[in-house]
Write an enzyme that holds these catalytic residues in place. Structure first.
Site, mmCIF file in Angstrom:
data_model
loop_
_atom_site.group_PDB
_atom_site.id
_atom_site.type_symbol
_atom_site.label_atom_id
_atom_site.label_comp_id
_atom_site.label_asym_id
_atom_site.label_seq_id
_atom_site.Cartn_x
_atom_site.Cartn_y
_atom_site.Cartn_z
ATOM 1 N N TRP A 172 0.803 -1.223 0.000
ATOM 2 C CA TRP A 172 0.000 0.000 0.000
ATOM 3 C C TRP A 172 0.843 1.284 0.000
ATOM 4 C CZ3 TRP A 172 1.999 2.373 4.116
ATOM 5 C CH2 TRP A 172 2.555 1.555 5.119
ATOM 6 N N ASN A 173 2.147 1.195 0.324
ATOM 7 C CA ASN A 173 2.879 2.457 0.530
ATOM 8 C C ASN A 173 3.154 3.204 -0.765
ATOM 9 O OD1 ASN A 173 4.779 0.561 -0.230
ATOM 10 N ND2 ASN A 173 6.338 1.238 1.211
ATOM 11 N N LYS A 196 -2.754 -8.640 -7.778
ATOM 12 C CA LYS A 196 -3.509 -8.558 -6.529
ATOM 13 C C LYS A 196 -3.057 -7.271 -5.859
ATOM 14 C CE LYS A 196 -3.140 -9.017 -2.392
ATOM 15 N NZ LYS A 196 -3.728 -7.871 -1.721
ATOM 16 N N PRO A 197 -3.868 -6.207 -5.975
ATOM 17 C CA PRO A 197 -3.426 -4.934 -5.394
ATOM 18 C C PRO A 197 -3.549 -4.971 -3.871
ATOM 19 C CG PRO A 197 -5.638 -4.704 -6.293
ATOM 20 C CD PRO A 197 -5.205 -6.118 -6.580
ATOM 21 N N SER A 250 6.259 -7.550 2.979
ATOM 22 C CA SER A 250 7.028 -7.917 4.165
ATOM 23 C C SER A 250 7.804 -9.221 3.937
ATOM 24 C CB SER A 250 6.084 -8.079 5.359
ATOM 25 O OG SER A 250 5.123 -9.064 5.063
ATOM 26 N N GLU A 271 10.885 -8.185 -3.281
ATOM 27 C CA GLU A 271 11.367 -6.903 -2.739
ATOM 28 C C GLU A 271 10.770 -6.818 -1.348
ATOM 29 O OE1 GLU A 271 13.373 -5.001 -4.393
ATOM 30 O OE2 GLU A 271 13.120 -5.694 -6.447
ATOM 31 N N LEU A 272 11.611 -7.034 -0.340
ATOM 32 C CA LEU A 272 11.050 -7.225 1.011
ATOM 33 C C LEU A 272 11.432 -6.100 1.963
ATOM 34 C CD1 LEU A 272 11.717 -11.067 1.090
ATOM 35 C CD2 LEU A 272 9.685 -9.855 0.293
#
Ligand SMILES: NC(=O)c1ccc[n+]([C@@H]2O[C@H](COP(=O)([O-])OP(=O)(O)OC[C@H]3O[C@@H](n4cnc5c(N)ncnc54)[C@H](O)[C@@H]3O)[C@@H](O)[C@H]2O)c1
Ligand SMILES: O=CCCC(=O)O
Length: 501
Positions: A172-173, A196-197, A250, A271-272
């Site tokens: 969401w960021n 999947k947004p 995450s 990308e975590l």
């Protein structure tokens, strides 16, 4: 009408093109309104912005099968140059909807759903478009090689082909840029996608999908399945028709998806989370440094994976650095995203606010001191004031766990060797920052930081042209840059023998 309701009304009335506030899924080439919906909250007010279709397992399966049915045809019927031209049109449409002279569209919706200040939302729309524009240029340049063969009368070459259907899961960021950073290279390479947004910020994704189809991509090449049902979303990691999953989010969820994806040996890009160290040496230019710290720490109210999480300042300049940082932070103004004086928006939800508070109380209990900020206000919205803590011990929770909020935690160090150890003492390895006027030290320390991205004498590490990604528990794969498209390609070697018979 209360003040908050009025604010909400005013913001919505700014949406000249209401068609862009889309709460539907996009499956099999059509917009689908599901009976079951989930609410999307506006972080600035805590009120409901809208209700969005909640996809279930069958929707994911249908979207995957539908996009798979067009993937090969899409690739075979287009050249790289033609796919590049479609991306160029998509870029132009995104920018045309970013802003116009009468009202402001995409950026307003992005600001409403995410909470980030309008200027940052406007910037994010441009950032999102920049990936589309970049990969419009890269798509025609998917070069292979001719390879001298060791066998007589034989020619070897390699070509790049699309990996196939890609599952895209984003946070969401950055409701827009995280999507285009994945979808633009995928479409450019000849893949098709199911997105999947994030359930917190699904509206920007719907805008992007609508504009992509308007740009001329085949309707079934982009499918959007918003959902709160995480189990249904894992279909993207398990369905054998999906050949690549690209995830930003995450570390825990990334590991889980990679494990699931191993069942069908999918290509995986992760990308975590981060825990970025920011090192300030005593020879740093403090004006440049403070500007860099503000840019890195307080972008998106501290909610980016590359935000400085631990600020290590050499002991002899700690007082001066702290004084100057507090002055700069006192000029920041937190408030609702669409208020024109706001430089710091709200956090995404109450648990994000609670996490900042926990990191502060833990640091205080261990001897840290609040220099500015420190407490969440009462009232509507998920706000936390920009906060600076000094004398933070190196074992405080904030040095171990990514705060993902507007908390600048200052620790001190004495020697270069000591701070390199501290900086690397984390499971994460996404971004790292260092400030010094000594060029030798800059190169030396950058070389020893165990991260995927180092910023020297700047707080800005993210750029379309720079490879974005991490090492260690921050994931693998690179986005943007000259490497971003190969994540969505496979290499095929072609050997032609008996050339002279
Ligand atoms: N490295 C990067 O580029 C980058 C960028 C942004 C955020 N992040 C990281 O993301 C984290 C914050 O974002 P978040 O809270 O949205 O992360 P998150 O992992 O909870 O969610 C990310 C996405 O995964 C989805 N998701 C969550 N659980 C799922 C499941 N079981 N199955 C399928 N999908 C699932 C979410 O709905 C969302 O779309 C931070 O750790 C941050 O560092 C990393
Ligand atoms: O949150 C992390 C990604 C945002 C960026 O591209 O800098």
């Amino acid at each position: 009408m209360t003040g908050l309701e009025q604010y909400h009304q005013d913001a919505l009335s700014k949406l000249r093109n209401k068609e862009l506030l889309i709460g539907d899924a996009f499956i099999d080439g059509v917009w689908v309104s599901k009976e079951k919906k989930f609410p999307v909250y506006e972080p600035s007010t805590g009120t409901i912005l809208g209700n969005v279709s909640n996809c279930e397992l069958a929707d994911f399966q249908k979207a995957i099968e539908s996009t798979e049915s067009v993937q090969e045809e899409y690739f075979l019927s287009t050249t790289g140059a033609q796919r590049g031209a479609l991306l160029r049109k998509w870029n132009d449409l995104i920018l045309a909807n970013q802003h116009d002279s009468k009202s402001i569209i995409f950026a307003v919706i992005l600001s409403l759903e995410n909470g980030k200040p309008y200027a940052e939302a406007f910037g994010e729309v441009a950032y999102a478009a920049s990936f589309v524009s970049w990969f419009a240029e890269e798509a025609p340049r998917a070069y292979g090689h001719t390879i001298p063969s060791a066998t007589p009368n034989t020619m070897v070459s390699d070509v790049r082909e699309p990996v196939g259907v890609c599952g895209i899961i984003t946070p969401w960021n950055f409701p827009a840029a995280m999507i285009t950073r994945k979808v633009a290279p995928a479409l450019g390479a000849g893949c098709t996608v199911v997105i999947k947004p994030p359930s917190e910020t699904p509206y920007s994704c719907a805008i992007l999908a609508k504009l992509a189809i308007e740009a001329g991509f085949p309707p079934k090449s982009v499918q959007v399945c918003p959902t709160k049902d995480r189990k249904a979303a894992t279909e993207l990691a398990t369905n054998p028709l999906v050949k690549k999953i690209s995830f930003t989010g995450s570390t825990g969820v990334g590991k889980m998806l990679a494990t699931l994806a191993a069942g069908t040996l999918k290509k995986v890009g992760l990308e975590l989370g981060g825990n970025a160290p920011l090192i300030v040496f005593d020879d740093a230019d403090l004006d440049v440094t403070i500007e860099g710290v503000i840019a890195s720490k307080f972008r998106c109210s501290g909610q980016t994976c590359v935000c400085a999480n631990r600020i290590y300042v050499q002991r002899s300049i700690e007082k001066e650095f702290t004084k100057r940082l507090v002055e700069a932070v006192s000029r920041l103004e937190y408030g609702r995203g669409l208020d024109c004086t706001t430089t710091q928006g709200p956090l995404v939800n109450q648990s994000a606010v609670d996490k900042v508070a926990t990191h502060i109380s833990d640091a205080l209990a261990k001897g840290a001191k609040v220099e500015i900020g420190g407490e969440a206000p009462n009232g509507a919205g998920y706000f936390f004031p920009p906060t600076v803590l000094s004398s933070v011990p190196t074992d405080a929770l904030v040095t171990i766990d990514e705060t993902f909020g507007p908390l600048a935690a200052i620790c001190t160090f004495d020697t270069e060797e000591e701070v390199i150890k501290l900086a690397n003492d984390t499971e994460f390895g996404l971004a790292g920052y260092l400030f010094s006027k000594n060029i030798g030290r800059c190169h030396r320390v950058a070389a020893r930081m165990k991260v995927g991205m180092v910023a020297v004498n700047t707080g800005k590490v993210s750029a379309t042209e720079a490879p974005f990604g991490g090492v260690k528990a921050s994931g693998y794969g690179r986005e943007g840059s000259l490497y971003g498209m190969e994540e969505y390609q496979v290499i095929k070697a072609i050997t032609v023998g008996n050339l002279h018979r």
